[in-house]
Design an enzyme around this catalytic site. Structure first.
Site, PDB file in Angstrom:
ATOM      1  N   GLU A  43     -87.828   4.616-129.101  1.00  0.00           N
ATOM      2  CA  GLU A  43     -88.080   5.982-129.556  1.00  0.00           C
ATOM      3  C   GLU A  43     -86.932   6.532-130.385  1.00  0.00           C
ATOM      4  OE1 GLU A  43     -87.886   7.879-125.435  1.00  0.00           O
ATOM      5  OE2 GLU A  43     -86.474   9.046-126.597  1.00  0.00           O
ATOM      6  N   GLN A  60     -90.422  13.465-131.223  1.00  0.00           N
ATOM      7  CA  GLN A  60     -90.110  12.186-130.583  1.00  0.00           C
ATOM      8  C   GLN A  60     -91.076  11.146-131.139  1.00  0.00           C
ATOM      9  OE1 GLN A  60     -91.431  11.526-126.459  1.00  0.00           O
ATOM     10  NE2 GLN A  60     -89.296  11.146-125.969  1.00  0.00           N
ATOM     11  N   HIS A  84     -98.333  13.388-126.978  1.00  0.00           N
ATOM     12  CA  HIS A  84     -98.126  14.359-125.899  1.00  0.00           C
ATOM     13  C   HIS A  84     -97.275  15.527-126.360  1.00  0.00           C
ATOM     14  CE1 HIS A  84     -94.514  11.708-125.359  1.00  0.00           C
ATOM     15  NE2 HIS A  84     -93.910  12.843-125.037  1.00  0.00           N
ATOM     16  N   GLU A 134     -95.941  16.859-120.736  1.00  0.00           N
ATOM     17  CA  GLU A 134     -94.716  16.395-120.077  1.00  0.00           C
ATOM     18  C   GLU A 134     -93.847  17.597-119.747  1.00  0.00           C
ATOM     19  OE1 GLU A 134     -92.678  13.471-122.506  1.00  0.00           O
ATOM     20  OE2 GLU A 134     -90.813  13.677-121.371  1.00  0.00           O
TER      21      GLU A 134
HETATM   22  C1  MC0 Z   1    -104.861   8.739-122.121  1.00  0.00           C
HETATM   23  N1  MC0 Z   1    -105.741   9.739-122.280  1.00  0.00           N
HETATM   24  C2  MC0 Z   1    -105.201  10.686-123.033  1.00  0.00           C
HETATM   25  C3  MC0 Z   1    -103.894  10.219-123.347  1.00  0.00           C
HETATM   26  N2  MC0 Z   1    -103.708   9.019-122.761  1.00  0.00           N
HETATM   27  N3  MC0 Z   1    -105.677  11.865-123.446  1.00  0.00           N
HETATM   28  C4  MC0 Z   1    -104.856  12.616-124.220  1.00  0.00           C
HETATM   29  N4  MC0 Z   1    -103.591  12.233-124.586  1.00  0.00           N
HETATM   30  C5  MC0 Z   1    -103.102  11.052-124.165  1.00  0.00           C
HETATM   31  N5  MC0 Z   1    -101.879  10.684-124.525  1.00  0.00           N
HETATM   32  C6  MC0 Z   1    -107.117   9.771-121.755  1.00  0.00           C
HETATM   33  C7  MC0 Z   1    -107.900   8.561-122.219  1.00  0.00           C
HETATM   34  O1  MC0 Z   1    -108.481   8.773-123.482  1.00  0.00           O
HETATM   35  C8  MC0 Z   1    -108.928   8.428-121.128  1.00  0.00           C
HETATM   36  O2  MC0 Z   1    -109.981   9.316-121.360  1.00  0.00           O
HETATM   37  C9  MC0 Z   1    -108.175   8.858-119.890  1.00  0.00           C
HETATM   38  O3  MC0 Z   1    -107.081   9.670-120.347  1.00  0.00           O
HETATM   39  C10 MC0 Z   1    -107.610   7.674-119.115  1.00  0.00           C
HETATM   40  O4  MC0 Z   1    -106.845   6.938-120.024  1.00  0.00           O
HETATM   41  P1  MC0 Z   1    -106.689   5.336-120.008  1.00  0.00           P
HETATM   42  O5  MC0 Z   1    -106.603   4.897-121.422  1.00  0.00           O
HETATM   43  O6  MC0 Z   1    -107.717   4.717-119.114  1.00  0.00           O
HETATM   44  O7  MC0 Z   1    -105.264   5.129-119.430  1.00  0.00           O
HETATM   45  P2  MC0 Z   1    -104.682   5.311-117.973  1.00  0.00           P
HETATM   46  O8  MC0 Z   1    -105.579   6.119-117.101  1.00  0.00           O
HETATM   47  O9  MC0 Z   1    -104.273   3.958-117.506  1.00  0.00           O
HETATM   48  O10 MC0 Z   1    -103.371   6.138-118.331  1.00  0.00           O
HETATM   49  C11 MC0 Z   1    -103.434   7.439-118.832  1.00  0.00           C
HETATM   50  C12 MC0 Z   1    -102.184   8.153-118.328  1.00  0.00           C
HETATM   51  C13 MC0 Z   1    -100.961   7.295-118.769  1.00  0.00           C
HETATM   52  C14 MC0 Z   1    -102.127   9.549-118.952  1.00  0.00           C
HETATM   53  C15 MC0 Z   1    -102.229   8.268-116.799  1.00  0.00           C
HETATM   54  O11 MC0 Z   1    -100.953   7.166-120.185  1.00  0.00           O
HETATM   55  C16 MC0 Z   1     -99.636   7.814-118.304  1.00  0.00           C
HETATM   56  O12 MC0 Z   1     -99.202   7.580-117.173  1.00  0.00           O
HETATM   57  N6  MC0 Z   1     -98.900   8.545-119.191  1.00  0.00           N
HETATM   58  C17 MC0 Z   1     -97.595   9.091-118.819  1.00  0.00           C
HETATM   59  C18 MC0 Z   1     -96.474   8.209-119.310  1.00  0.00           C
HETATM   60  C19 MC0 Z   1     -96.412   8.107-120.814  1.00  0.00           C
HETATM   61  O13 MC0 Z   1     -97.345   8.489-121.517  1.00  0.00           O
HETATM   62  N7  MC0 Z   1     -95.318   7.509-121.316  1.00  0.00           N
HETATM   63  C20 MC0 Z   1     -95.116   7.318-122.733  1.00  0.00           C
HETATM   64  C21 MC0 Z   1     -94.229   8.345-123.291  1.00  0.00           C
HETATM   65  P3  MC0 Z   1    -111.513   8.869-121.334  1.00  0.00           P
HETATM   66  O14 MC0 Z   1    -112.300  10.105-121.642  1.00  0.00           O
HETATM   67  O15 MC0 Z   1    -111.635   7.778-122.348  1.00  0.00           O
HETATM   68  O16 MC0 Z   1    -111.716   8.384-119.915  1.00  0.00           O
HETATM   69  S1  MC0 Z   1     -92.592   8.088-122.685  1.00  0.00           S
HETATM   70  C22 MC0 Z   1     -91.751   9.496-123.052  1.00  0.00           C
HETATM   71  O17 MC0 Z   1     -92.288  10.379-123.633  1.00  0.00           O
HETATM   72  C23 MC0 Z   1     -90.315   9.551-122.557  1.00  0.00           C
HETATM   73  C24 MC0 Z   1     -89.540   8.390-123.034  1.00  0.00           C
HETATM   74  C25 MC0 Z   1     -89.604  10.863-122.866  1.00  0.00           C
HETATM   75  O18 MC0 Z   1     -90.228  11.835-123.296  1.00  0.00           O
HETATM   76  O19 MC0 Z   1     -88.387  10.946-122.646  1.00  0.00           O
END
Ligand code: MC0
Length: 148
Positions: A43, A60, A84, A134
């Protein structure tokens, strides 16, 4: 209390090319770069402005380092774009607990390490009208730097 936009997270396929777009088009420079193994991203933080709580607001830019990471999966499904929105708070633990009590899914039991040694947690996008949200508490040193 959430007091600022800490950053907007933008998913991209090629971090270096995307950094160059933001530099050439808008004049934004990289404030900080890192790999976050746990989150599966490389990032770049582009500092946009300071804020009146002593913090700052960033863009970011996020490139996945693994296809099965959150950003890798999201990119494969949606392509590049806003991934996000992050709100800044002095108390990520307290705010996460208060939001959990309102019935919103908080994804981590305890905040984890984020960019620049911040402490972060996420709210499920399905509970936030489609926006992965977040919460961030900056490391004290980052707040001091950002204030300069
Ligand atoms: C997934 N979905 C989203 C999305 N990601 N909707 C809006 N924005 C997003 N970014 C939706 C999908 O389209 C799906 O909807 C549903 O949520 C489930 O998604 P999935 O593709 O089946 O994926 P999951 O369930 O395995 O994971 C989704 C989840 C995950 C949000 C729980 O991405 C997560 O844990 N995110 C938090 C961590 C993260 O994003 N880290 C990266 C940035 P439908 O309708 O199709 O069912 S790290 C960061 O930012 C750090 C370094 C920092 O800020 O310092």
């Amino acid at each position: 209390m959430l007091t600022r936009i800490d950053h907007i997270g933008i998913a991209c396929f090629d971090l270096d090319a995307t950094v160059e777009f933001y530099r050439a088009t808008y004049g934004f420079e990289v404030h900080h770069c890192e790999v976050n193994e746990e989150q599966g991203v490389r990032e770049a933080m582009l500092r946009i402005n300071g804020t009146d709580d002593g913090g700052a607001t960033y863009l970011q830019l996020l490139e996945p380092i693994r296809e099965d990471s959150a950003v890798g999966k999201w990119l494969a499904k949606n392509g590049e774009g806003v991934h996000h929105v992050a709100f800044g708070t002095a108390d990520v633990d307290g705010d996460a607990e208060a939001i959990r009590d309102k019935g919103v899914r908080v994804l981590y039991e305890q905040p984890r390490r984020g960019s620049m040694d911040s402490r972060i947690t996420f709210l499920h996008p399905k509970d936030c009208h489609g926006v992965l949200t977040e919460l961030v508490t900056s490391a004290p040193a980052a707040e001091e730097d950002a204030g300069h």
